[in-house]
Write a protein that holds these residues in place. Sequence first.
Motif, PDB file in Angstrom:
ATOM      1  N   TYR A  31       0.834  -1.206   0.000  1.00  0.00           N
ATOM      2  CA  TYR A  31       0.000   0.000   0.000  1.00  0.00           C
ATOM      3  C   TYR A  31       0.873   1.262   0.000  1.00  0.00           C
ATOM      4  O   TYR A  31       0.709   2.156  -0.837  1.00  0.00           O
ATOM      5  N   ILE A  84     -14.306  -0.716  -0.732  1.00  0.00           N
ATOM      6  CA  ILE A  84     -12.967  -1.061  -1.205  1.00  0.00           C
ATOM      7  C   ILE A  84     -12.006  -0.513  -0.155  1.00  0.00           C
ATOM      8  O   ILE A  84     -11.648   0.664  -0.164  1.00  0.00           O
ATOM      9  N   LYS A  85     -11.650  -1.372   0.793  1.00  0.00           N
ATOM     10  CA  LYS A  85     -10.857  -0.924   1.945  1.00  0.00           C
ATOM     11  C   LYS A  85      -9.402  -0.881   1.508  1.00  0.00           C
ATOM     12  O   LYS A  85      -8.676  -1.866   1.583  1.00  0.00           O
ATOM     13  N   ALA A  86      -8.974   0.293   1.061  1.00  0.00           N
ATOM     14  CA  ALA A  86      -7.716   0.442   0.333  1.00  0.00           C
ATOM     15  C   ALA A  86      -6.500  -0.239   0.973  1.00  0.00           C
ATOM     16  O   ALA A  86      -5.753  -0.934   0.276  1.00  0.00           O
ATOM     17  N   LEU A 142      -6.186  -4.004   0.226  1.00  0.00           N
ATOM     18  CA  LEU A 142      -5.950  -4.459  -1.141  1.00  0.00           C
ATOM     19  C   LEU A 142      -4.476  -4.443  -1.516  1.00  0.00           C
ATOM     20  O   LEU A 142      -4.124  -4.869  -2.624  1.00  0.00           O
ATOM     21  N   ILE A 150      -2.054   0.296  -4.394  1.00  0.00           N
ATOM     22  CA  ILE A 150      -3.196   1.150  -4.720  1.00  0.00           C
ATOM     23  C   ILE A 150      -3.665   0.940  -6.149  1.00  0.00           C
ATOM     24  O   ILE A 150      -4.793   1.325  -6.490  1.00  0.00           O
ATOM     25  N   SER A 166      -6.813  -0.886  -5.811  1.00  0.00           N
ATOM     26  CA  SER A 166      -7.973  -0.052  -5.484  1.00  0.00           C
ATOM     27  C   SER A 166      -8.544   0.591  -6.734  1.00  0.00           C
ATOM     28  O   SER A 166      -9.766   0.676  -6.908  1.00  0.00           O
ATOM     29  N   LEU A 196     -14.810   3.882  -1.914  1.00  0.00           N
ATOM     30  CA  LEU A 196     -13.368   3.785  -1.693  1.00  0.00           C
ATOM     31  C   LEU A 196     -13.077   4.164  -0.245  1.00  0.00           C
ATOM     32  O   LEU A 196     -13.046   5.343   0.110  1.00  0.00           O
ATOM     33  N   THR A 201      -5.599   8.717  -1.331  1.00  0.00           N
ATOM     34  CA  THR A 201      -6.912   8.126  -1.588  1.00  0.00           C
ATOM     35  C   THR A 201      -7.820   9.139  -2.269  1.00  0.00           C
ATOM     36  O   THR A 201      -8.585   8.783  -3.184  1.00  0.00           O
TER      37      THR A 201
END
Length: 415
Positions: free
Chosen positions: A134, A331-333, A336, A339, A342, A358, A372
Amino acid sequence: MLIKDVVLSKGLTGFYFDDQRAIRQGNYQENGIAYLGEPMTPGFSKIRQAGESVSVQLVLEDGQVAYGDCAAVQYSGAGGRDPLFLADRYIPQIEEYVVPKLVGRKLTSFRELAEEIDQLTNGEGKPLHTAIRYGVTQAILDAVARSKHLTMAEVIVEEYGLELIPERVKIFAQTGDDRKLNADRMIIKQVDVLPHGLFNNVNKLGRKGEHLKDYVVWLKNRVQELKPREDYLPDFQFDVYGTIGEAFDNNIEEIGHYVQELAELAAPHRLAIEGPVDCGSKAEQIRVMAELREYVDKHNIPVVFVADEWCNTLEDIKEFAQAKAGHMIQIKAPDLGGINNSVEAVLYCHEHGIIPYLGGTCNETERSAQITVQLAVATRPRQILSKPGMGVDEGLAICTNEMNRLVALLKSKAR
């Protein structure tokens, strides 16, 4: 443009790591904001402990510095997620597996380099922690944007073939346990979607959901009392962490009747319920969420079910979307990883008739929140999460100001 060096530093997040299993089972005593009791999730030394991050700074050959922050969700280790992200444990992994891939690398494409980093494995052949992927990919996006003299949103639009729409995306704020005082803050500042509510224990919800019903009534009245303008009508979204399913034994019809009552109490506000059930496995979660959506749609109950638990990766999101397991997907960044995932998740939801949200976690940093926002303006989810922290004002200021700056800049460029 080349990456000349990578500089890592330990940091704090805007909230805490919490042992969700211990909290949901009531295995604690509250002591101020601390939870006293034995943790139940592996890796935790306490039920609540300080959130940690790792900042990744990429020093470019022209002297510019791009950066992103590695961070993991508040409820790490729950619902199939990666374990607790502790900086001292994971900085050596970044140094060993990531830094050699970046130093001396020429920056050409965010998408290409992000996908490469997202696929890296550790010495055991396992993917690197989601928090690492991330934060590093955030830094890569910033670096590519700086090298091209573009905003990060413009890089995403360009590389994914999207339409640049310089407009705001709705922001969803969260109260934490201070449901009334923090709701006041949201109303005064005209938040688009509120209040989250943190109903993460059936005792907070009420054994038959009575406490949430009372809160919906209070909240609607409070909006009328404090609203700063006559046409202010925020959406209501409540995160219940599976407690509605717990209260009604996951009975579809009973849950349907209950949420219909909530919708009637909330009207004319649009109602969304996040995580109505938590079924203990992805397959069962998908099945029950799909049945819940089908039931309320068939009976014209005006509620939006939001998938959250057991929907952690890009592949999970695709499975939930294909099964229509809910109306909206968070969409729990951080969950994932890169990015780039995402971005792909938002676009996949758009393509498959599922509403993309998001999100993320209170346990992020100001930098991950800003990036984000950049992703959101580029990809156009219905809403983003105000983050980090649970104090409302701070996270809301970070996300709102980043979004307004970006939109104003993009409009200025278009002129």
